[in-house]
Write a protein that holds these residues in place. Structure first.
Motif, PDB file in Angstrom:
ATOM      1  N   ASP A 309       0.808  -1.223   0.000  1.00  0.00           N
ATOM      2  CA  ASP A 309       0.000   0.000   0.000  1.00  0.00           C
ATOM      3  C   ASP A 309       0.842   1.275   0.000  1.00  0.00           C
ATOM      4  O   ASP A 309       0.571   2.212  -0.763  1.00  0.00           O
ATOM      5  N   GLU A 310       1.852   1.328   0.874  1.00  0.00           N
ATOM      6  CA  GLU A 310       2.636   2.555   1.011  1.00  0.00           C
ATOM      7  C   GLU A 310       3.328   2.932  -0.293  1.00  0.00           C
ATOM      8  O   GLU A 310       3.308   4.094  -0.719  1.00  0.00           O
ATOM      9  N   GLY A 311       3.946   1.950  -0.934  1.00  0.00           N
ATOM     10  CA  GLY A 311       4.643   2.231  -2.189  1.00  0.00           C
ATOM     11  C   GLY A 311       3.697   2.625  -3.301  1.00  0.00           C
ATOM     12  O   GLY A 311       3.974   3.544  -4.078  1.00  0.00           O
ATOM     13  N   ALA A 312       2.565   1.926  -3.381  1.00  0.00           N
ATOM     14  CA  ALA A 312       1.591   2.246  -4.424  1.00  0.00           C
ATOM     15  C   ALA A 312       1.024   3.644  -4.242  1.00  0.00           C
ATOM     16  O   ALA A 312       0.868   4.399  -5.209  1.00  0.00           O
ATOM     17  N   LYS A 313       0.722   3.994  -2.995  1.00  0.00           N
ATOM     18  CA  LYS A 313       0.181   5.332  -2.728  1.00  0.00           C
ATOM     19  C   LYS A 313       1.200   6.416  -3.072  1.00  0.00           C
ATOM     20  O   LYS A 313       0.840   7.470  -3.617  1.00  0.00           O
ATOM     21  N   ALA A 314       2.477   6.171  -2.790  1.00  0.00           N
ATOM     22  CA  ALA A 314       3.515   7.153  -3.111  1.00  0.00           C
ATOM     23  C   ALA A 314       3.570   7.407  -4.613  1.00  0.00           C
ATOM     24  O   ALA A 314       3.693   8.556  -5.063  1.00  0.00           O
ATOM     25  N   ILE A 315       3.461   6.353  -5.393  1.00  0.00           N
ATOM     26  CA  ILE A 315       3.501   6.500  -6.853  1.00  0.00           C
ATOM     27  C   ILE A 315       2.257   7.232  -7.350  1.00  0.00           C
ATOM     28  O   ILE A 315       2.341   8.135  -8.200  1.00  0.00           O
ATOM     29  N   ILE A 316       1.108   6.870  -6.827  1.00  0.00           N
ATOM     30  CA  ILE A 316      -0.138   7.535  -7.238  1.00  0.00           C
ATOM     31  C   ILE A 316      -0.096   9.026  -6.892  1.00  0.00           C
ATOM     32  O   ILE A 316      -0.485   9.877  -7.697  1.00  0.00           O
ATOM     33  N   ASP A 317       0.415   9.340  -5.717  1.00  0.00           N
ATOM     34  CA  ASP A 317       0.530  10.749  -5.311  1.00  0.00           C
ATOM     35  C   ASP A 317       1.499  11.506  -6.219  1.00  0.00           C
ATOM     36  O   ASP A 317       1.279  12.685  -6.540  1.00  0.00           O
ATOM     37  N   ALA A 318       2.559  10.829  -6.629  1.00  0.00           N
ATOM     38  CA  ALA A 318       3.555  11.478  -7.491  1.00  0.00           C
ATOM     39  C   ALA A 318       2.957  11.883  -8.830  1.00  0.00           C
ATOM     40  O   ALA A 318       3.377  12.864  -9.449  1.00  0.00           O
ATOM     41  N   LEU A 319       1.970  11.134  -9.269  1.00  0.00           N
ATOM     42  CA  LEU A 319       1.370  11.427 -10.565  1.00  0.00           C
ATOM     43  C   LEU A 319       0.557  12.715 -10.564  1.00  0.00           C
ATOM     44  O   LEU A 319       0.210  13.232 -11.632  1.00  0.00           O
ATOM     45  N   LYS A 320       0.279  13.250  -9.378  1.00  0.00           N
ATOM     46  CA  LYS A 320      -0.419  14.535  -9.317  1.00  0.00           C
ATOM     47  C   LYS A 320       0.444  15.650  -9.901  1.00  0.00           C
ATOM     48  O   LYS A 320      -0.074  16.649 -10.402  1.00  0.00           O
ATOM     49  N   ASN A 321       1.756  15.456  -9.791  1.00  0.00           N
ATOM     50  CA  ASN A 321       2.682  16.466 -10.322  1.00  0.00           C
ATOM     51  C   ASN A 321       3.282  16.066 -11.662  1.00  0.00           C
ATOM     52  O   ASN A 321       3.993  16.855 -12.285  1.00  0.00           O
ATOM     53  N   ASN A 322       3.044  14.834 -12.071  1.00  0.00           N
ATOM     54  CA  ASN A 322       3.604  14.359 -13.340  1.00  0.00           C
ATOM     55  C   ASN A 322       2.510  14.367 -14.399  1.00  0.00           C
ATOM     56  O   ASN A 322       1.533  13.635 -14.301  1.00  0.00           O
ATOM     57  N   LYS A 323       2.674  15.204 -15.407  1.00  0.00           N
ATOM     58  CA  LYS A 323       1.655  15.354 -16.443  1.00  0.00           C
ATOM     59  C   LYS A 323       2.017  14.596 -17.721  1.00  0.00           C
ATOM     60  O   LYS A 323       1.252  14.603 -18.686  1.00  0.00           O
ATOM     61  N   LYS A 324       3.176  13.932 -17.736  1.00  0.00           N
ATOM     62  CA  LYS A 324       3.644  13.283 -18.954  1.00  0.00           C
ATOM     63  C   LYS A 324       3.306  11.804 -19.011  1.00  0.00           C
ATOM     64  O   LYS A 324       2.949  11.278 -20.066  1.00  0.00           O
ATOM     65  N   LEU A 325       3.423  11.089 -17.874  1.00  0.00           N
ATOM     66  CA  LEU A 325       3.246   9.644 -17.885  1.00  0.00           C
ATOM     67  C   LEU A 325       1.858   9.276 -18.392  1.00  0.00           C
ATOM     68  O   LEU A 325       0.850   9.630 -17.797  1.00  0.00           O
ATOM     69  N   GLY A 326       1.818   8.519 -19.487  1.00  0.00           N
ATOM     70  CA  GLY A 326       0.540   8.157 -20.078  1.00  0.00           C
ATOM     71  C   GLY A 326       0.045   6.789 -19.663  1.00  0.00           C
ATOM     72  O   GLY A 326      -1.152   6.555 -19.571  1.00  0.00           O
ATOM     73  N   THR A 327       0.981   5.872 -19.395  1.00  0.00           N
ATOM     74  CA  THR A 327       0.606   4.506 -19.039  1.00  0.00           C
ATOM     75  C   THR A 327       1.420   4.033 -17.843  1.00  0.00           C
ATOM     76  O   THR A 327       2.651   4.040 -17.885  1.00  0.00           O
ATOM     77  N   LEU A 328       0.720   3.649 -16.793  1.00  0.00           N
ATOM     78  CA  LEU A 328       1.347   3.071 -15.608  1.00  0.00           C
ATOM     79  C   LEU A 328       0.727   1.713 -15.348  1.00  0.00           C
ATOM     80  O   LEU A 328      -0.486   1.592 -15.186  1.00  0.00           O
ATOM     81  N   ARG A 329       1.553   0.685 -15.306  1.00  0.00           N
ATOM     82  CA  ARG A 329       1.079  -0.654 -14.967  1.00  0.00           C
ATOM     83  C   ARG A 329       1.654  -1.030 -13.615  1.00  0.00           C
ATOM     84  O   ARG A 329       2.864  -1.221 -13.478  1.00  0.00           O
ATOM     85  N   ILE A 330       0.794  -1.152 -12.627  1.00  0.00           N
ATOM     86  CA  ILE A 330       1.223  -1.397 -11.261  1.00  0.00           C
ATOM     87  C   ILE A 330       0.375  -2.469 -10.577  1.00  0.00           C
ATOM     88  O   ILE A 330       0.573  -2.777  -9.407  1.00  0.00           O
ATOM     89  N   ASP A 331      -0.567  -3.069 -11.308  1.00  0.00           N
ATOM     90  CA  ASP A 331      -1.379  -4.106 -10.673  1.00  0.00           C
ATOM     91  C   ASP A 331      -0.579  -5.411 -10.563  1.00  0.00           C
ATOM     92  O   ASP A 331       0.571  -5.492 -10.948  1.00  0.00           O
TER      93      ASP A 331
END
Length: 365
Positions: A309-331
């Protein structure tokens, strides 16, 4: 072209009759086909599917290819060509000046067949895409091909995955590619590469400026190998690499953190695949830090790791400032929190870029 008399062979044309797929071809009929192929001016793509092809058929096709002046794409996968059949095809392509795509996967090609391929590459100026995956080329065979690549200036894409190249074969290939100024896409996945092989790849990446795509997935480079490759992509400020897959390589957070640092500083990578390793929250948090800074990455695959959970939430939160990443596969990680899982589910998408091992695993479920 090609008469329509009654036959057991299946001939499937595309509507424009420039593409032909031959199935279950019989020898006498194939002999007639090859005779007509010598003078054909319409067919541009030929695919042959047969369990009884072998060297005798390859000899007929080779003679036709020496005279044909129109065919551009040649698909000869799973035909049991062996070394002798491969020689007939590659000897013909030394003369042929139009074929630009050749696929020869699953053909029992060993070192002798690899030498025939190498001899062709030394003189052929047209072949730009070559698929040799799933053969028996090995350490001895790759030496011939690697040496040819110091001379060849036409090959752009080489797939030599699943050929048991091992560290010694990769060492020779990497060394020879330092002199190659043309190859842009290289697939060396599932080749029993370990740390020493990764070291050779890292040395290549320190100086190479032409590779655009590199697939090293399905090997055993571990943390040490991942760190060396990641650091090389920082050190080489002239690298042109835009796509790298290091999936299924048995490395954990140390290797991941090295790639996170690369993502902070490298200015070319748009695609990174680290699926199927042993990344935990520690590595995921490092990735999140990189995503806060990175402004070029478009696709990131970190499925099938050990992220919670902690790592996944950190990545999701980071995407609030990242406008470029189009595809994230984390499941397919170890995420328990339902809200975080829901957010992860919503992020699925993009093209199917998983490693062959992971794709097979998914499709079997």
């Amino acid at each position: 072209m090609y008469s329509t008399h009654q036959r057991k062979t299946e001939w499937h044309y595309e509507m424009d009759r420039t593409k032909l797929q031959l199935k279950n071809v019989e020898y006498e009929e194939f002999k007639k086909f090859c005779k007509e192929l010598m003078v054909d001016e319409t067919l541009m793509e030929l695919e042959i599917i047969s369990y009884n092809f072998g060297a005798s058929y390859a000899k007929l096709l080779g003679n036709a290819l020496k005279k044909n002046t129109n065919l551009e794409i040649l698909k000869l996968n799973s035909l049991r060509l062996g070394n002798d059949g491969t020689k007939f095809i590659m000897n013909a392509l030394q003369v042929n000046t139009v074929v630009r795509v050749v696929t020869l996967s699953w053909n029992y090609i060993g070192p002798k067949g690899a030498k025939a391929i190498a001899d062709c590459l030394k003189v052929n100026k047209m072949i730009s895409i070559l698929d040799l995956s799933s053969n028996d080329i090995g350490e001895e065979g790759i030496m011939f091909i690697a040496k040819a690549l110091t001379i060849n200036d036409s090959l752009v894409t080489l797939n030599i995955s699943r050929n048991e190249l091992a560290d010694n074969g990769i060492k020779d290939l990497s060394y020879r590619l330092k002199d190659n100024k043309r190859l842009e896409n290289l697939d060396i996945s599932q080749n029993e590469i370990e740390v020493d092989g990764a070291k050779s790849i890292a040395r290549l990446l320190l100086f190479n400026t032409v590779l655009l795509s590199l697939d090293i997935s399905g090997n055993e480079i571990e943390d040490v190998g991942a760190e060396m490759i990641a650091k090389a992509l920082i050190s080489n400020i002239k690298t042109g690499l835009v796509k790298i897959s290091v999936a299924d390589n048995n490395f954990g957070d140390d290797g991941v953190k090295a790639f996170a640092e690369t993502m902070k500083r490298n200015t070319t990578l748009t695609f990174v695949n680290m699926a199927g390793n042993t990344m935990t929250d520690e590595g995921a948090i490092a990735i999140a830090g990189a995503l806060q800074i990175n402004e070029i990455l478009d696709t990131l695959d970190i499925e099938y790791n050990d992220i919670e959970d902690e790592g996944a939430k950190a990545i999701i939160d980071a995407l609030k400032n990242n406008k470029k990443l189009g595809t994230l596969r984390i499941d397919h990680n170890e995420i328990k929190d339902e809200k975080i899982r829901a957010m992860v589910e919503s992020m699925r998408g993009g093209d199917d870029s998983r490693s062959p091992k992971r794709r097979k695993m998914d499709d079997s479920v």
